[in-house]
Enzyme design. Structure first.
Site, PDB file in Angstrom:
ATOM      1  N   LYS A 134       0.895  -1.106  -0.166  1.00 30.63           N
ATOM      2  CA  LYS A 134       0.105  -0.010   0.067  1.00 30.63           C
ATOM      3  C   LYS A 134       0.835   1.241   0.089  1.00 30.63           C
ATOM      4  O   LYS A 134       0.685   2.095  -0.786  1.00 30.63           O
ATOM      5  CB  LYS A 134      -0.876  -0.073   1.208  1.00 30.63           C
ATOM      6  CG  LYS A 134      -2.317   0.434   0.865  1.00 30.63           C
ATOM      7  CD  LYS A 134      -3.058   0.186   2.319  1.00 30.63           C
ATOM      8  CE  LYS A 134      -2.328  -0.351   3.485  1.00 30.63           C
ATOM      9  NZ  LYS A 134      -2.548   0.533   4.688  1.00 30.63           N
ATOM     10  N   ARG A 136     -11.109   4.096   8.372  1.00 26.84           N
ATOM     11  CA  ARG A 136     -10.769   2.708   8.970  1.00 26.84           C
ATOM     12  C   ARG A 136     -12.027   2.437   9.868  1.00 26.84           C
ATOM     13  O   ARG A 136     -12.316   1.198  10.368  1.00 26.84           O
ATOM     14  CB  ARG A 136      -9.755   2.929  10.113  1.00 26.84           C
ATOM     15  CG  ARG A 136      -8.607   2.376   9.416  1.00 26.84           C
ATOM     16  CD  ARG A 136      -7.376   2.313  10.569  1.00 26.84           C
ATOM     17  NE  ARG A 136      -6.219   1.881  10.373  1.00 26.84           N
ATOM     18  CZ  ARG A 136      -5.115   2.365  10.178  1.00 26.84           C
ATOM     19  NH1 ARG A 136      -5.162   3.296   9.667  1.00 26.84           N
ATOM     20  NH2 ARG A 136      -4.076   1.692  10.428  1.00 26.84           N
ATOM     21  N   ARG A 138      10.572  -6.491   5.371  1.00 27.56           N
ATOM     22  CA  ARG A 138      10.369  -4.942   5.073  1.00 27.56           C
ATOM     23  C   ARG A 138      11.433  -4.148   6.160  1.00 27.56           C
ATOM     24  O   ARG A 138      11.507  -4.720   7.233  1.00 27.56           O
ATOM     25  CB  ARG A 138       8.939  -4.568   5.342  1.00 27.56           C
ATOM     26  CG  ARG A 138       8.743  -3.147   5.291  1.00 27.56           C
ATOM     27  CD  ARG A 138       7.464  -2.654   5.272  1.00 27.56           C
ATOM     28  NE  ARG A 138       6.402  -2.758   6.413  1.00 27.56           N
ATOM     29  CZ  ARG A 138       5.245  -2.265   6.583  1.00 27.56           C
ATOM     30  NH1 ARG A 138       4.636  -1.790   5.700  1.00 27.56           N
ATOM     31  NH2 ARG A 138       4.641  -2.371   7.694  1.00 27.56           N
ATOM     32  N   ARG A 193      10.375  -2.709  11.809  1.00 28.47           N
ATOM     33  CA  ARG A 193       9.232  -2.237  12.785  1.00 28.47           C
ATOM     34  C   ARG A 193       9.081  -3.450  13.702  1.00 28.47           C
ATOM     35  O   ARG A 193       8.980  -4.484  13.329  1.00 28.47           O
ATOM     36  CB  ARG A 193       8.245  -2.081  11.888  1.00 28.47           C
ATOM     37  CG  ARG A 193       8.057  -0.677  11.699  1.00 28.47           C
ATOM     38  CD  ARG A 193       6.589  -0.244  10.792  1.00 28.47           C
ATOM     39  NE  ARG A 193       5.416  -0.651  11.140  1.00 28.47           N
ATOM     40  CZ  ARG A 193       4.358  -0.317  10.708  1.00 28.47           C
ATOM     41  NH1 ARG A 193       4.408   0.648   9.578  1.00 28.47           N
ATOM     42  NH2 ARG A 193       3.307  -0.898  10.980  1.00 28.47           N
ATOM     43  N   ARG A 241      -2.154  -8.879  12.977  1.00 30.31           N
ATOM     44  CA  ARG A 241      -2.417  -7.523  12.389  1.00 30.31           C
ATOM     45  C   ARG A 241      -3.506  -8.054  11.064  1.00 30.31           C
ATOM     46  O   ARG A 241      -4.219  -7.242  10.590  1.00 30.31           O
ATOM     47  CB  ARG A 241      -1.105  -7.062  11.899  1.00 30.31           C
ATOM     48  CG  ARG A 241      -0.430  -6.242  13.244  1.00 30.31           C
ATOM     49  CD  ARG A 241       0.859  -6.038  12.538  1.00 30.31           C
ATOM     50  NE  ARG A 241       0.959  -4.845  11.509  1.00 30.31           N
ATOM     51  CZ  ARG A 241       1.915  -4.686  11.008  1.00 30.31           C
ATOM     52  NH1 ARG A 241       2.991  -5.290  10.973  1.00 30.31           N
ATOM     53  NH2 ARG A 241       1.704  -3.626   9.773  1.00 30.31           N
TER      54      ARG A 241
HETATM   55  P1  AMP Z   1      -0.813   3.238  10.111  1.00 27.64           P
HETATM   56  O1  AMP Z   1       0.473   3.619   9.986  1.00 27.64           O
HETATM   57  O2  AMP Z   1      -1.680   3.542   9.000  1.00 27.64           O
HETATM   58  O3  AMP Z   1      -0.762   1.611  10.457  1.00 27.64           O
HETATM   59  O4  AMP Z   1      -1.427   3.842  11.479  1.00 27.64           O
HETATM   60  C1  AMP Z   1      -0.679   3.796  12.695  1.00 27.64           C
HETATM   61  C2  AMP Z   1      -1.727   4.024  13.832  1.00 27.64           C
HETATM   62  O5  AMP Z   1      -2.306   5.257  13.683  1.00 27.64           O
HETATM   63  C3  AMP Z   1      -2.989   3.019  13.955  1.00 27.64           C
HETATM   64  O6  AMP Z   1      -2.922   2.034  14.669  1.00 27.64           O
HETATM   65  C4  AMP Z   1      -4.071   4.094  14.753  1.00 27.64           C
HETATM   66  O7  AMP Z   1      -3.678   4.217  16.180  1.00 27.64           O
HETATM   67  C5  AMP Z   1      -3.565   5.312  14.034  1.00 27.64           C
HETATM   68  N1  AMP Z   1      -4.751   5.791  12.926  1.00 27.64           N
HETATM   69  C6  AMP Z   1      -4.040   5.848  11.632  1.00 27.64           C
HETATM   70  N2  AMP Z   1      -5.032   6.029  10.797  1.00 27.64           N
HETATM   71  C7  AMP Z   1      -6.256   5.937  11.473  1.00 27.64           C
HETATM   72  C8  AMP Z   1      -7.697   6.124  11.328  1.00 27.64           C
HETATM   73  N3  AMP Z   1      -8.109   6.315  10.032  1.00 27.64           N
HETATM   74  N4  AMP Z   1      -8.395   5.947  12.336  1.00 27.64           N
HETATM   75  C9  AMP Z   1      -7.996   5.827  13.570  1.00 27.64           C
HETATM   76  N5  AMP Z   1      -6.830   5.663  14.047  1.00 27.64           N
HETATM   77  C10 AMP Z   1      -5.900   5.692  12.853  1.00 27.64           C
END
Ligand code: AMP
Length: 218
Positions: free
Chosen positions: A13, A88, A122, A155, A166
């Site tokens: 992505k 989300r 990764r 990570r 996940r």
């Molecule tokens: P990501 O980098 O997309 O995996 O996001 C990391 C963290 O940011 C997630 O685990 C959430 O805590 C928060 N987060 C990112 N995007 C959202 C969203 N659309 N809604 C709620 N939490 C978000």
């Protein structure tokens, strides 16, 4: 063109969104990246969201929606954007509908065994966030970012025991959102069945899908 890219962790992505951003001339917006930046800078929003990111919980809808609204109202989004990591929840999808129209959904479909193999190989640049993969997107020098010379790291949640959880969380969370958009917004479904597929090929197929949608409208 306003796009949303959906895909499980490790589906490519972030890599595809960054390449699409260059090809289409519209910014890729990752809410996770925005939050990590606000935390780093110690802004009031950063202070509010820190605990959620630390524990892997979703940030409350009202905060995410506010942050996203502010971001897509900026000048560089005039011609469109690619959302990565938003929406989300159904509430976020509904709020987005009120703000703007989405032209297409890019839906990445990748089998679990490929996800696991990809995530465990990764590597990310500590300095600029560039994404590498030891399978098909290796840095020129081991452990060093091609773009800025920064150190590459793995990570914590890219370790194999966490990956399975996940994937499950993604399936549970995202399925209802895809259902929400079905019959409302055209989909570009991209199936990755070959672990060695170079990102540029994948991006070419996605662009072809987007062109078809564009032609259908004209
Ligand atoms: P990501 O980098 O997309 O995996 O996001 C990391 C963290 O940011 C997630 O685990 C959430 O805590 C928060 N987060 C990112 N995007 C959202 C969203 N659309 N809604 C709620 N939490 C978000």
């Amino acid at each position: 063109m306003n796009l949303i890219i959906f895909g499980p962790p490790g589906s490519g992505k972030g890599t595809y969104a960054t390449r699409l951003q260059n090809q289409l001339g519209i910014p890729a917006i990752a809410t996770g990246d925005i939050f990590r930046e606000t935390i780093k800078q110690g802004t009031p929003t950063g202070k509010k969201v820190e605990k959620y990111l630390k524990s892997g919980q979703l940030v409350p809808d009202e905060i995410v929606i506010e942050v996203l609204k502010e971001r897509i109202n900026r000048e560089d989004c005039k011609k469109g954007f690619i959302l990565d990591g938003f929406p989300r929840t159904i509430e976020q999808a509904k709020a987005l509908d009120k703000i703007t129209k989405i032209n297409a959904i890019i839906n990445l479909q990748v089998p679990d065994h490929i996800i696991t193999a990809r995530l465990s190989s990764r590597r990310i640049c500590k300095n600029c966030g560039a994404i590498y993969n030891l399978l098909n997107l290796k840095p020129k020098k081991d452990g060093i970012c091609d773009k800025c010379g920064g150190e590459l790291y793995q990570r914590e949640d890219d370790k194999e025991d966490v990956i399975k959880d996940r994937i499950e969380i993604y399936k549970k969370q995202t399925q209802p959102i895809l259902e929400y958009y079905k019959n409302k917004v055209p989909f570009v479904n991209f199936k990755c069945e070959n672990i060695d597929m170079p990102p540029e090929k994948a991006v070419e197929q996605i662009l072809e899908g987007l062109r078809k949608i564009g032609n259908r409208k004209n």
